[in-house]
Design a protein around this motif. Sequence first.
Motif, PDB file in Angstrom:
ATOM      1  N   PHE A  66     -27.840  -4.719   2.059  1.00  0.00           N
ATOM      2  CA  PHE A  66     -27.514  -5.983   1.401  1.00  0.00           C
ATOM      3  C   PHE A  66     -28.784  -6.645   0.899  1.00  0.00           C
ATOM      4  O   PHE A  66     -29.797  -6.654   1.588  1.00  0.00           O
ATOM      5  CB  PHE A  66     -26.810  -6.925   2.386  1.00  0.00           C
ATOM      6  N   ASN A  67     -28.717  -7.233  -0.297  1.00  0.00           N
ATOM      7  CA  ASN A  67     -29.869  -7.989  -0.795  1.00  0.00           C
ATOM      8  C   ASN A  67     -29.750  -9.420  -0.298  1.00  0.00           C
ATOM      9  O   ASN A  67     -28.808  -9.769   0.423  1.00  0.00           O
ATOM     10  CB  ASN A  67     -29.998  -7.904  -2.318  1.00  0.00           C
ATOM     11  N   LYS A  68     -30.691 -10.281  -0.675  1.00  0.00           N
ATOM     12  CA  LYS A  68     -30.719 -11.660  -0.147  1.00  0.00           C
ATOM     13  C   LYS A  68     -29.501 -12.476  -0.553  1.00  0.00           C
ATOM     14  O   LYS A  68     -29.184 -13.475   0.076  1.00  0.00           O
ATOM     15  CB  LYS A  68     -31.999 -12.362  -0.582  1.00  0.00           C
ATOM     16  N   ASN A  69     -28.777 -12.035  -1.599  1.00  0.00           N
ATOM     17  CA  ASN A  69     -27.567 -12.731  -2.041  1.00  0.00           C
ATOM     18  C   ASN A  69     -26.313 -12.183  -1.374  1.00  0.00           C
ATOM     19  O   ASN A  69     -25.212 -12.626  -1.670  1.00  0.00           O
ATOM     20  CB  ASN A  69     -27.425 -12.629  -3.560  1.00  0.00           C
ATOM     21  N   GLY A  70     -26.462 -11.178  -0.500  1.00  0.00           N
ATOM     22  CA  GLY A  70     -25.327 -10.602   0.201  1.00  0.00           C
ATOM     23  C   GLY A  70     -24.619  -9.501  -0.572  1.00  0.00           C
ATOM     24  O   GLY A  70     -23.574  -9.028  -0.145  1.00  0.00           O
ATOM     25  N   GLU A  71     -25.194  -9.063  -1.697  1.00  0.00           N
ATOM     26  CA  GLU A  71     -24.574  -8.001  -2.489  1.00  0.00           C
ATOM     27  C   GLU A  71     -24.869  -6.654  -1.836  1.00  0.00           C
ATOM     28  O   GLU A  71     -25.999  -6.365  -1.453  1.00  0.00           O
ATOM     29  CB  GLU A  71     -25.101  -8.029  -3.923  1.00  0.00           C
ATOM     30  N   GLU A  72     -23.842  -5.806  -1.753  1.00  0.00           N
ATOM     31  CA  GLU A  72     -23.958  -4.532  -1.051  1.00  0.00           C
ATOM     32  C   GLU A  72     -24.275  -3.381  -1.997  1.00  0.00           C
ATOM     33  O   GLU A  72     -23.781  -3.325  -3.119  1.00  0.00           O
ATOM     34  CB  GLU A  72     -22.649  -4.224  -0.320  1.00  0.00           C
ATOM     35  N   LYS A  73     -25.078  -2.462  -1.493  1.00  0.00           N
ATOM     36  CA  LYS A  73     -25.433  -1.248  -2.220  1.00  0.00           C
ATOM     37  C   LYS A  73     -25.760  -0.180  -1.177  1.00  0.00           C
ATOM     38  O   LYS A  73     -26.306  -0.500  -0.127  1.00  0.00           O
ATOM     39  CB  LYS A  73     -26.651  -1.515  -3.093  1.00  0.00           C
ATOM     40  N   THR A  74     -25.414   1.063  -1.436  1.00  0.00           N
ATOM     41  CA  THR A  74     -25.696   2.143  -0.500  1.00  0.00           C
ATOM     42  C   THR A  74     -26.970   2.869  -0.917  1.00  0.00           C
ATOM     43  O   THR A  74     -27.138   3.197  -2.094  1.00  0.00           O
ATOM     44  CB  THR A  74     -24.522   3.129  -0.439  1.00  0.00           C
ATOM     45  N   PHE A  75     -27.845   3.120   0.060  1.00  0.00           N
ATOM     46  CA  PHE A  75     -29.104   3.801  -0.194  1.00  0.00           C
ATOM     47  C   PHE A  75     -29.245   5.013   0.709  1.00  0.00           C
ATOM     48  O   PHE A  75     -28.807   5.002   1.857  1.00  0.00           O
ATOM     49  CB  PHE A  75     -30.301   2.872   0.064  1.00  0.00           C
ATOM     50  N   LYS A  76     -29.889   6.044   0.171  1.00  0.00           N
ATOM     51  CA  LYS A  76     -30.259   7.211   0.961  1.00  0.00           C
ATOM     52  C   LYS A  76     -31.780   7.195   1.053  1.00  0.00           C
ATOM     53  O   LYS A  76     -32.464   7.124   0.038  1.00  0.00           O
ATOM     54  CB  LYS A  76     -29.772   8.497   0.300  1.00  0.00           C
ATOM     55  N   PHE A  77     -32.293   7.241   2.296  1.00  0.00           N
ATOM     56  CA  PHE A  77     -33.736   7.199   2.499  1.00  0.00           C
ATOM     57  C   PHE A  77     -34.097   8.045   3.704  1.00  0.00           C
ATOM     58  O   PHE A  77     -33.234   8.425   4.497  1.00  0.00           O
ATOM     59  CB  PHE A  77     -34.233   5.760   2.658  1.00  0.00           C
ATOM     60  N   SER A  78     -35.379   8.351   3.823  1.00  0.00           N
ATOM     61  CA  SER A  78     -35.832   9.213   4.908  1.00  0.00           C
ATOM     62  C   SER A  78     -36.870   8.508   5.762  1.00  0.00           C
ATOM     63  O   SER A  78     -37.501   7.541   5.346  1.00  0.00           O
ATOM     64  CB  SER A  78     -36.424  10.504   4.345  1.00  0.00           C
ATOM     65  N   ALA A  79     -37.050   9.045   6.962  1.00  0.00           N
ATOM     66  CA  ALA A  79     -38.075   8.566   7.891  1.00  0.00           C
ATOM     67  C   ALA A  79     -38.671   9.779   8.585  1.00  0.00           C
ATOM     68  O   ALA A  79     -38.019  10.818   8.705  1.00  0.00           O
ATOM     69  CB  ALA A  79     -37.472   7.610   8.911  1.00  0.00           C
ATOM     70  N   GLN A  80     -39.889   9.657   9.052  1.00  0.00           N
ATOM     71  CA  GLN A  80     -40.561  10.754   9.739  1.00  0.00           C
ATOM     72  C   GLN A  80     -40.187  10.822  11.215  1.00  0.00           C
ATOM     73  O   GLN A  80     -40.557  11.765  11.905  1.00  0.00           O
ATOM     74  CB  GLN A  80     -42.075  10.628   9.597  1.00  0.00           C
ATOM     75  N   LYS A  81     -39.465   9.814  11.697  1.00  0.00           N
ATOM     76  CA  LYS A  81     -38.993   9.816  13.078  1.00  0.00           C
ATOM     77  C   LYS A  81     -37.567   9.294  13.084  1.00  0.00           C
ATOM     78  O   LYS A  81     -37.111   8.688  12.110  1.00  0.00           O
ATOM     79  CB  LYS A  81     -39.888   8.932  13.957  1.00  0.00           C
ATOM     80  N   ASN A  82     -36.861   9.541  14.169  1.00  0.00           N
ATOM     81  CA  ASN A  82     -35.511   9.027  14.304  1.00  0.00           C
ATOM     82  C   ASN A  82     -35.612   7.525  14.575  1.00  0.00           C
ATOM     83  O   ASN A  82     -36.251   7.109  15.537  1.00  0.00           O
ATOM     84  CB  ASN A  82     -34.787   9.742  15.440  1.00  0.00           C
ATOM     85  N   LEU A  83     -35.032   6.725  13.697  1.00  0.00           N
ATOM     86  CA  LEU A  83     -35.168   5.274  13.811  1.00  0.00           C
ATOM     87  C   LEU A  83     -34.353   4.749  14.989  1.00  0.00           C
ATOM     88  O   LEU A  83     -33.306   5.296  15.344  1.00  0.00           O
ATOM     89  CB  LEU A  83     -34.737   4.618  12.505  1.00  0.00           C
ATOM     90  N   ARG A  84     -34.836   3.657  15.527  1.00  0.00           N
ATOM     91  CA  ARG A  84     -34.225   3.046  16.713  1.00  0.00           C
ATOM     92  C   ARG A  84     -32.814   2.547  16.410  1.00  0.00           C
ATOM     93  O   ARG A  84     -32.569   1.905  15.395  1.00  0.00           O
ATOM     94  CB  ARG A  84     -35.110   1.879  17.170  1.00  0.00           C
TER      95      ARG A  84
END
Length: 119
Positions: A66-84
Motif C-alpha cells: 500500500f502507498n501512503k494514500n492506501g492504494e494497493e498494488k502487488t509487488f514481487k521482490f527478493s531478499a538475501q535472507k528469509n525476512l522476519r
Amino acid sequence: MKKVFLGIGALFILFVAGLVVLMTVDFNRLNKDTYYVHITADGEVEEYKADSGQIYQTYWYELPAFNKNGEEKTFKFSAQKNLRQDAYLKLYVKKETEVTSYDEVKFHELPAKVQDQMK
C-alpha cells in the motif's frame, strides 16, 4: 602560480565533495515511490551455485503493498535472507514495479491510511 594552486585546490575540494556524496547517498532510495508491505509468510527459496561451488539462496516474495494514500498494488521482490515473520517493510519502487530497496519499519511508523488497510 597562485592561480594554479587555487585551481588545483578547488578541483581537490570538488573531488572530495563528490566522494562524500557517493558514499552517503543511497541512489536505490533517492526519488523512489514508497509502498508498505506486511510479511506474513516465508519467501520462496531459489538456490543457485556460483562458479566457486558456493551455494547462494534468494528468497522471493509476492505480496500486496500500500502507498501512503492506501492504494494497493502487488509487488514481487527478493531478499538475501528469509525476512522476519510479521515484519512491516517500506519498499522503494521505481518504474512502478521494480523494488530497488527496502527498510523494516514499525507499525506505528506506517501512514494512517496504510495502518487501516493492514489491520
